[in-house]
Scaffold this active site. Structure first.
Site, mmCIF file in Angstrom:
data_model
loop_
_atom_site.group_PDB
_atom_site.id
_atom_site.type_symbol
_atom_site.label_atom_id
_atom_site.label_comp_id
_atom_site.label_asym_id
_atom_site.label_seq_id
_atom_site.Cartn_x
_atom_site.Cartn_y
_atom_site.Cartn_z
ATOM 1 N N HIS A 114 -11.972 -8.339 -9.553
ATOM 2 C CA HIS A 114 -11.678 -7.739 -10.849
ATOM 3 C C HIS A 114 -10.749 -8.654 -11.644
ATOM 4 O O HIS A 114 -9.703 -9.066 -11.152
ATOM 5 C CB HIS A 114 -11.029 -6.373 -10.677
ATOM 6 C CG HIS A 114 -11.997 -5.282 -10.349
ATOM 7 N ND1 HIS A 114 -11.742 -3.949 -10.586
ATOM 8 C CD2 HIS A 114 -13.246 -5.336 -9.814
ATOM 9 C CE1 HIS A 114 -12.780 -3.218 -10.198
ATOM 10 N NE2 HIS A 114 -13.689 -4.037 -9.723
ATOM 11 N N TYR A 124 -7.175 3.461 -16.017
ATOM 12 C CA TYR A 124 -5.976 4.279 -15.871
ATOM 13 C C TYR A 124 -5.822 5.083 -17.158
ATOM 14 O O TYR A 124 -5.662 4.492 -18.233
ATOM 15 C CB TYR A 124 -4.738 3.411 -15.665
ATOM 16 C CG TYR A 124 -4.682 2.680 -14.349
ATOM 17 C CD1 TYR A 124 -3.914 3.172 -13.298
ATOM 18 C CD2 TYR A 124 -5.373 1.481 -14.151
ATOM 19 C CE1 TYR A 124 -3.834 2.498 -12.089
ATOM 20 C CE2 TYR A 124 -5.311 0.803 -12.942
ATOM 21 C CZ TYR A 124 -4.539 1.317 -11.917
ATOM 22 O OH TYR A 124 -4.468 0.644 -10.726
ATOM 23 N N PRO A 155 0.691 5.265 -5.473
ATOM 24 C CA PRO A 155 -0.449 4.347 -5.549
ATOM 25 C C PRO A 155 -0.770 3.838 -6.946
ATOM 26 O O PRO A 155 -1.667 3.010 -7.104
ATOM 27 C CB PRO A 155 -1.608 5.194 -4.999
ATOM 28 C CG PRO A 155 -1.200 6.606 -5.254
ATOM 29 C CD PRO A 155 0.294 6.637 -5.123
ATOM 30 N N LYS A 161 0.177 -1.125 -4.790
ATOM 31 C CA LYS A 161 1.069 -2.043 -4.083
ATOM 32 C C LYS A 161 1.257 -1.750 -2.601
ATOM 33 O O LYS A 161 1.818 -2.584 -1.884
ATOM 34 C CB LYS A 161 2.454 -2.029 -4.758
ATOM 35 C CG LYS A 161 2.455 -2.631 -6.150
ATOM 36 C CD LYS A 161 2.060 -4.083 -6.107
ATOM 37 C CE LYS A 161 1.740 -4.621 -7.479
ATOM 38 N NZ LYS A 161 0.585 -5.485 -7.502
ATOM 39 N N TYR A 175 0.817 -6.704 -11.697
ATOM 40 C CA TYR A 175 -0.356 -6.063 -11.129
ATOM 41 C C TYR A 175 -1.095 -6.990 -10.158
ATOM 42 O O TYR A 175 -1.516 -6.565 -9.080
ATOM 43 C CB TYR A 175 -1.303 -5.601 -12.231
ATOM 44 C CG TYR A 175 -2.343 -4.621 -11.761
ATOM 45 C CD1 TYR A 175 -2.101 -3.254 -11.795
ATOM 46 C CD2 TYR A 175 -3.581 -5.045 -11.261
ATOM 47 C CE1 TYR A 175 -3.029 -2.343 -11.347
ATOM 48 C CE2 TYR A 175 -4.524 -4.136 -10.801
ATOM 49 C CZ TYR A 175 -4.248 -2.788 -10.859
ATOM 50 O OH TYR A 175 -5.180 -1.882 -10.401
#
Length: 390
Positions: free
Chosen positions: A72, A201, A293, A297, A385
């Site tokens: 991704h 998200y 979550p 991480k 991220y």
């Protein structure tokens, strides 16, 4: 029986540590209280940083990951009815993440360990680390009604938040930091194509939602819900209806629904225990820290702990130096707290908190609007991220 390192816990962190040590010629034994089948039936997230992927490659457990994993280059933040893509690849200087289920990571590491013939004892009852404050630690366990003892040089506690390793430390020797969030994630797995080829998200007045995947044919979706909700109160129809409400119209219309084959509700917390070393006992992964979550991480933090610990143990055996072992806790915690901060920030920005009301919602929307329009803020998000360097 004697070995150099006893590893308690055969999840990804314990298995990865075992492989790194074995490849360096350091003898180790893994103990776990549950069966191999039980471990492989646990459903966990699977967004892997490049550092984690590198470690899996290093121990010979990366072949299937590269065949079946989904690289991704970005993800979408959705709010106010619109989606906004974060271009991780360009914002982070060419880094990406790999979507590959934690269960598959565990399976690959188990296969790699079995190929070396290294010892793993499953269904080892009453595992107990002993005398780790001195020079002669050992671990006892029961198997088939017989008590066994393994003498060793060091003990690695990789047995998770509820494991025995941290609980064996005297309470006055450890300090714990915790934030419990007033909501949970209701998650489902379904064999339907993902609504997007990248994660979404979503921040919505009804609560957070996440659209993720395990493959091009299997989707993993979550919605924020009260922590005291019951899984049985959430039918598939109710779940699909709720997640549609929280997504932008384009994604809501494109959502493919189907019967779920796994459904669970997980509470969210941030937790850190300090230090991560107690004499000859070392904690790694969830035994030492838990993150919500939201920032993806958990598994990656376990991998970085194992990286630091394996290097310290290899230095000890190869160079007769204790420097790495002495610095392990400080080095690991420096990265842990940065990841805890990022996960907390993502959680507070994306979720609806019951006590913040409309003011809190507007603050979140202002934060998100700033985030997508500021190149510096977007770059900071992408940097965290994809994972800070080890």
């Amino acid at each position: 029986m004697r070995t150099q390192v006893v590893i308690i816990g055969s999840g990804p962190s314990g298995l990865l540590l075992g492989q790194l040590l074995s490849r360096a010629g350091i003898d180790n034994v893994i103990l776990d209280r549950v069966s191999k089948e039980y471990i492989l039936n646990r459903v966990r997230a699977g967004v892997l940083e490049e550092g984690t992927v590198y470690l899996l490659e290093k121990v010979g457990a990366g072949q299937r990951l590269h065949r079946e994993g989904l690289p991704h280059d970005g993800f979408t933040l959705a709010f106010n009815g619109r989606g906004h893509r974060i271009d991780m690849l360009n914002l982070s200087g060419g880094k990406r993440v790999m979507v590959y289920g934690q269960t598959e990571v565990t399976r690959d590491l188990m296969d790699a360990r079995e190929a070396t013939g290294t010892i793993t004892r499953y269904e080892a009852d009453k595992v107990t680390p002993r005398e780790f404050s001195g020079e002669t630690p050992y671990v006892t366990y029961e198997k088939d009604g017989v008590t066994h003892r393994i003498d060793c040089d060091f003990i690695a506690g990789c047995d998770g938040y509820h494991g025995v390793s941290r609980k064996s430390v005297p309470r006055d020797a450890i300090k714990e930091f915790e934030r419990v969030y007033p909501f949970g994630w209701l998650g489902i797995l379904a064999d339907v194509p993902p609504v997007s080829h990248e994660l979404i998200y979503a921040n919505h007045p009804r609560g957070f939602a996440l659209c993720s995947m395990r493959s091009e044919r299997r989707s993993r979706y979550y919605v924020q819900c009260p922590v005291d909700d019951k899984v049985e109160d959430w039918s598939d129809d109710r779940f699909w209806d709720e997640i549609r409400r929280r997504l932008p119209a384009e994604q809501a219309e494109a959502l493919v629904t189907g019967q779920s084959f796994e459904k669970s509700l997980a509470p969210l917390r941030s937790f850190v225990s300090e230090p991560m070393r107690f004499g000859r006992l070392f904690l790694a992964g969830d035994a030492a820290h838990i993150v919500p979550p939201t920032g993806a991480k958990g598994l990656n933090l376990a991998a970085s702990d194992v990286h630091y610990l394996s290097e310290a143990l290899i230095e000890y055996y190869n160079e007769k130096s204790q420097a790495g072992l002495d610095n392990y806790s400080q080095k690991a915690l420096a990265r842990v707290w940065k990841a805890v901060r990022f996960s907390w920030w993502m959680t507070t920005m994306m979720h609806r908190f019951p006590d913040t009301g409309e003011f809190g919602q507007r603050i979140q929307e202002a934060e998100l609007d700033y985030l997508i329009h500021s190149p510096a803020a977007s770059a900071a998000l992408a940097e965290n991220y994809v994972g800070l360097p080890f």
